[in-house]
Design an enzyme around this catalytic site. Sequence first.
Site, PDB file in Angstrom:
ATOM      1  N   SER A 179       0.978  -1.511  -0.082  1.00 47.13           N
ATOM      2  CA  SER A 179      -0.321   0.447  -0.419  1.00 47.13           C
ATOM      3  C   SER A 179       1.158   1.184   0.242  1.00 47.13           C
ATOM      4  O   SER A 179       1.586   1.374  -0.436  1.00 47.13           O
ATOM      5  CB  SER A 179      -1.328   0.140   1.293  1.00 47.13           C
ATOM      6  OG  SER A 179      -1.807   1.259   0.987  1.00 47.13           O
ATOM      7  N   ASP A 398      -8.518  -4.600  -6.340  1.00 45.91           N
ATOM      8  CA  ASP A 398      -7.922  -3.257  -6.240  1.00 45.91           C
ATOM      9  C   ASP A 398      -7.928  -2.039  -6.626  1.00 45.91           C
ATOM     10  O   ASP A 398      -8.217  -1.959  -7.557  1.00 45.91           O
ATOM     11  CB  ASP A 398      -6.869  -3.944  -5.708  1.00 45.91           C
ATOM     12  CG  ASP A 398      -5.950  -2.586  -4.388  1.00 45.91           C
ATOM     13  OD1 ASP A 398      -7.071  -1.580  -4.132  1.00 45.91           O
ATOM     14  OD2 ASP A 398      -4.815  -1.837  -4.928  1.00 45.91           O
ATOM     15  N   HIS A 454      -6.959  -4.672  -1.839  1.00 45.98           N
ATOM     16  CA  HIS A 454      -5.810  -4.263  -1.324  1.00 45.98           C
ATOM     17  C   HIS A 454      -4.893  -5.235  -0.757  1.00 45.98           C
ATOM     18  O   HIS A 454      -3.037  -4.543  -1.450  1.00 45.98           O
ATOM     19  CB  HIS A 454      -5.896  -2.908  -0.967  1.00 45.98           C
ATOM     20  CG  HIS A 454      -5.579  -1.820  -0.645  1.00 45.98           C
ATOM     21  ND1 HIS A 454      -4.378  -1.334  -2.013  1.00 45.98           N
ATOM     22  CD2 HIS A 454      -4.558  -1.246   0.239  1.00 45.98           C
ATOM     23  CE1 HIS A 454      -3.708  -0.675  -1.662  1.00 45.98           C
ATOM     24  NE2 HIS A 454      -3.748  -0.060  -0.142  1.00 45.98           N
TER      25      HIS A 454
END
Length: 477
Positions: A179, A398, A454
């Site tokens: 991330s 995602d 994600h």
Amino acid sequence: MYPRLIWLKCATLLLLVFCWKALSHNVVETLPGFPGKLPFRLETGYIGVGESEEVQLFYYFIESERNPKDDPLLIWLTGGPGCSGLSALIYEMGPFTIDYANSSGSLPALVYNPYSWTKVANIIYIDQPAGSGYSYAKTWEAYNTNDTLSAAYTYEFLRKWLIYHPQYLESPLYIGGESYCGLVVPLVVNNIYNAIEAGSQPPLNMKGYVQGNPATNKYWDTNEKIPYAHRMGLLSDSLFKSVKESCKGNYVHADPNNVPCQKNLERVAECLDKIPTHNILEPWCSLMSNKRDLLSWDSSFEEETKDLLLSMNPSKTSWCRPDNYLYSYIWANDISVQKALHVSEGTIKEWLRCNMSMHYRPGKQHGCYMFDVQSTVEYHRNFTHKHCRALIFSGDHDMVVPHTSTEGWIDSLNLTVQSDWKPWFVEGQVAGYTEQYSHNDYQLTYATVKGAGHTAPEYKPLQCFAMIERWFSELPL
């Protein structure tokens, strides 16, 4: 004699005299909620970094369950910024997770995770920067940080950790993260290579890096959300064509005086209003913010707090992912848990899965965190001239960091394709798609994880474990 062994002999006295003050570590044999003795070796502690070691970074170290001596050493940075390493440990790839079936509103039950990455690697999960998880600073000024300083402190942490754990100096070293830490991991990797070239001690056995759904170029990653939404059937062909033409493909920095563009962006926002960006297939939850800016770094999953989660309607029948996160708040804030983990009493007010005071908003400072890095593509380009292995993977559902954006910056590196796009399999089923690249001594493996969001290991633990096991073993996915 190997250089690292020479260094170890010369540094032993220095270590004993000067370094003991900076380290606090303890072996944890039992944990509240976990039945019996832990079937893996867990160490927790603090390492001081920065000026006068005013920043105290908390870590969880889990020794490889297979062969600690020969298996690689991986340090893992959770995203945010400001998300705790415990989040990745519990929900993604650590050796224990929540036993949802046997947990209630009291202290949650824990269960062994059969897909833990610690089956094939020694892993350090770190709460970074200060203000994340159990990490803290001794002065208010020391909480002030940014992407560059966070990376520098992480490198300092790693160097000191290896001084205190010299048995892992020979282990193949990998830097990992996901991330937002897609912007921090390359900085750490670059710091390590610079230190190696400068002859800094101890010499690190650097081998490469691992990144999951990584933020890499803030503009590209954000601008790609609309093309990705169209590609996934969330926007019609006519709407996408209209918004692309009217905004000239620039959705993030669209001219506010361009009326057709702004109207089309409003239509796009209406279509995507109730789509969870972390996984477009999952249900929309009332907990998530209704006032989202799609064309910014999405924070809808990190906005939860313990009080907000507890206030959710207990009689509701539909599940949403933040339901899982409530358990970590209850567990990590329990006094018996903090004592078992040897958390220093009085150093934090409350454990947060993600500290929103540091969360990213374009062009703004939140709390004590400044966002001073916009892109790390050039760092990746520089690594192509190193002896280095890289694994980049993306959950393909995602919309925070679309896989198409990641594929775009990888293509921009102009690497040689060693193995063309093809499916990879787990238990006879397509687990995703992969492509391999190289440039001299640099090798990059890219993989999508089919159906994952994600934080891919959270959604597809079996597939992601197979992926990392094969990659560490230098086998095709």
